[in-house]
Enzyme design. Structure first.
Site, short mmCIF file in Angstrom:
data_model
loop_
_atom_site.label_atom_id
_atom_site.label_comp_id
_atom_site.label_asym_id
_atom_site.label_seq_id
_atom_site.Cartn_x
_atom_site.Cartn_y
_atom_site.Cartn_z
N HIS B 121 -12.24 12.69 -80.39
CA HIS B 121 -11.80 13.27 -79.11
C HIS B 121 -11.43 14.74 -79.38
O HIS B 121 -11.00 15.07 -80.49
CB HIS B 121 -10.56 12.48 -78.68
CG HIS B 121 -10.03 12.80 -77.32
ND1 HIS B 121 -9.27 13.91 -77.06
CD2 HIS B 121 -10.14 12.14 -76.14
CE1 HIS B 121 -8.92 13.92 -75.79
NE2 HIS B 121 -9.44 12.86 -75.20
N GLN B 201 -6.74 4.97 -78.52
CA GLN B 201 -7.51 3.88 -77.93
C GLN B 201 -7.29 2.55 -78.65
O GLN B 201 -7.83 1.53 -78.23
CB GLN B 201 -9.01 4.21 -77.93
CG GLN B 201 -9.39 5.41 -77.09
CD GLN B 201 -9.17 5.20 -75.61
OE1 GLN B 201 -9.02 4.07 -75.12
NE2 GLN B 201 -9.13 6.28 -74.85
#
Lengths: 145, 409
Positions: B121, B201
């Site tokens: 990310h 996540q």
């Protein structure tokens, strides 16, 4: 499917998406500008050829959704042959249209009118305005020179 | 666990969007909140809102107890050795930036290496780019396999004795792959590097034991795990945190302030400048209680079932491309995809007209998008409140999307 969607995805929009006008890069352009929509990854490269204050040619290239790509196609079509100030005026009208404001009936918007439905989809307004912002930015810089 | 009972705890799910019952498939962006969390926040603001660690009044004590109580809940949740290792931050991004700006700045020099992967990310790329520029260290990327997984052979080649920091996401927000962070940590340590895990996540969706993983830092966010926005956690090993300088100064983190010199509080407060995120932390504590009550193991099992079901059903849609491994045992509860000839924004808009919320765009992972050769993708992500029926509706929506766009052309 809902009529709301049909108001967004008008046939003329899909036509511009499938058969983009003025696609490519002007080799002899006077203005080049790249613009991204950082939230979604759409990008456009706009090249303009301005002579004596008139946009004599315009080409666009990039990647993105049907709304951003068709809007880019329509925008180049609309500003070709226009004076810088008229192109900028059109950009203002387009911006008003995206905000759902009333647009003067006397002005012939041509294909652009089809994008009116975007105003009802707030998440998609940025898609439609990307190419116009690019045009505005490069021509405004021109005006200041 | 009974999904219908769980769904009743999430008031937001019980509504119509564009005239259709809401199907929320965007939990990887942010999860919905159960009544327990909403009511905990409400109670805090109604009954004992007060600043913490200062003053002697009763509300202040209640707020402090609740705030520090939440820290203990987080400690247990990730099995940290001590509450001194649990720092409240604004979220994963702030946690990762803190490690880069503090540990990175103090420990990197020219010739050193920072190792990350192609699937990270932006929040686990840019802090390292910035600190690499400032210190002269080199940023290196572990490549991806054809199916989007990481091979430990590549990890062994990329990490060298010059590597000082390895930072890897435990679960990819795009590919859904679960990375072998425990094994990567071992390789990092063998080379004298520290291991940072981006748990944004993973923390919401699986049991995390920082002692078992033996990671040096772990970052995650509250809002993706049923908690409020604006709260996150930075876990760090005590001996590392002790040597690190704070990155924010003033407020909660000070000890003595002289005219020209000051000293800091002990861990973990030295990293919590300003008035802490009191409501956020207490809300996160309530979210952890909720997840524990449901049971992380049950959530894992449920999401695996959903992922397998989604992969099977979605594969039947004509012209669909599904990114990441197709083996459901290798992935978490999300499916990233594209429909041929329809841009993901258009997919998301048509699905939205059906009441279905999915994410479309680059998912804050532009380098990965380039690796996938896609400028954008659509993503459906699942959590404990999603059902197979949600996926059926998604698949129906995708078929309609295809039809709709072939009609207009």
């Amino acid at each position: 499917m809902s009529s709301n969607l049909d108001a967004l995805y008008r046939r003329v929009i899909m036509d511009h998406y499938k058969n983009p006008r003025n696609r490519g890069i002007l080799e002899d352009g006077s203005h080049t500008i790249n613009m991204n929509n950082p939230t979604c990854g759409d990008r456009i490269q706009l090249t303009l050829k301005v002579e004596d204050g008139i946009v004599v040619d315009a080409k666009q290239e990039g990647e993105g959704c049907s709304i951003s790509m068709s809007s880019a196609s329509m925008m180049t079509q609309a500003i070709k042959g226009k004076k810088i100030e008229d192109a900028l005026k059109l950009s203002k009208i387009f911006s008003d249209m995206m905000q759902g404001k009333e647009v003067d009936d006397d002005i012939d918007l041509g294909d652009i009118e089809a994008l009116q439905g975007v105003a009802k989809f707030p998440a998609r307004i940025k898609c439609a305005t990307l190419a116009w912002k690019a045009m505005e930015k490069s021509l405004k810089e021109e005006n200041q020179d | 666990m009974n999904i219908q009972d769980i769904r009743k705890l999430f008031p937001i799910l019980d509504q119509e969007v564009n005239g259709k019952p809401l199907v929320y498939l965007d939990s990887s962006a942010t999860s919905q909140k159960p009544v327990q969390v909403i009511e905990t926040l409400d109670r805090y603001y109604r009954e004992y809102n007060s600043n913490v660690h200062r003053g002697v009044h009763t509300l202040g004590t209640r707020a402090t107890d609740a705030y520090e109580g939440a820290r203990e809940k987080v400690r247990k949740f990730i099995n940290a050795k001590s509450i001194q290792e649990v720092i409240f931050t604004r979220g994963t991004t702030t946690s990762l930036n803190t490690v880069a700006a503090s540990y990175g700045a103090a420990n990197l020099k020219e010739g050193d290496e920072i190792v990350i992967t192609y699937m990270e990310h932006h929040s686990n790329i840019i802090p390292w780019q910035q600190i690499a520029k400032r210190t002269g260290a080199q940023l290196k990327y572990i490549p991806l396999q054809e199916d989007g997984t990481i091979s430990l052979d590549d990890v062994r080649v990329t990490i060298t004795p010059n590597t000082k920091i390895v930072s890897v996401m435990q679960v990819s927000n795009v590919l859904g792959v679960i990375n072998p962070v425990k094994e990567i940590a071992k390789i990092a340590h063998e080379n004298g590097a520290i291991m940072v895990v981006d748990g944004a996540q993973s923390a919401p969706h699986m049991n995390i034991d920082v002692q078992d993983l033996d990671c040096d830092f772990l970052a995650f966010s509250g809002h993706k795990m049923c908690g409020p926005t604006g709260i996150g956690v930075l876990y760090g090993k005590k001996h590392l945190l002790e040597k690190m300088e704070p990155v924010e100064f003033g407020g909660e983190m000070i000890d003595f302030v002289e005219l020209y010199e000051s000293t800091w509080k002990e861990l973990p407060w030295k990293f919590e400048g300003g008035t802490p995120i009191i409501a956020g932390a207490i809300g996160l504590g309530a979210a952890i209680d909720f997840l524990n009550e449901v049971g992380l193991d049950n959530i894992v099992e449920h999401e695996h079932k959903l992922a397998a079901y989604a992969l099977e059903k979605m594969s039947t849609v004509e012209g669909i491309t599904i990114y990441g491994p197709h083996d459901p045992t290798k992935r978490a509860g999300l499916v990233t995809f594209n429909l041929s000839d329809v841009h993901p924004h258009d997919v998301a808009t048509v699905l939205d007209a059906e009441g279905i919320a999915v994410r479309a765009g680059h998912h804050c992972a532009q380098p990965l998008m380039r690796w996938l050769k896609a400028s954008a993708t659509a993503r459906a992500s699942f959590y404990l409140y999603n059902t197979e029926e949600d996926i059926d509706k998604l698949v129906e929506g995708l078929v309609k999307t295809k039809e709709y766009f072939s009609d207009v052309f």
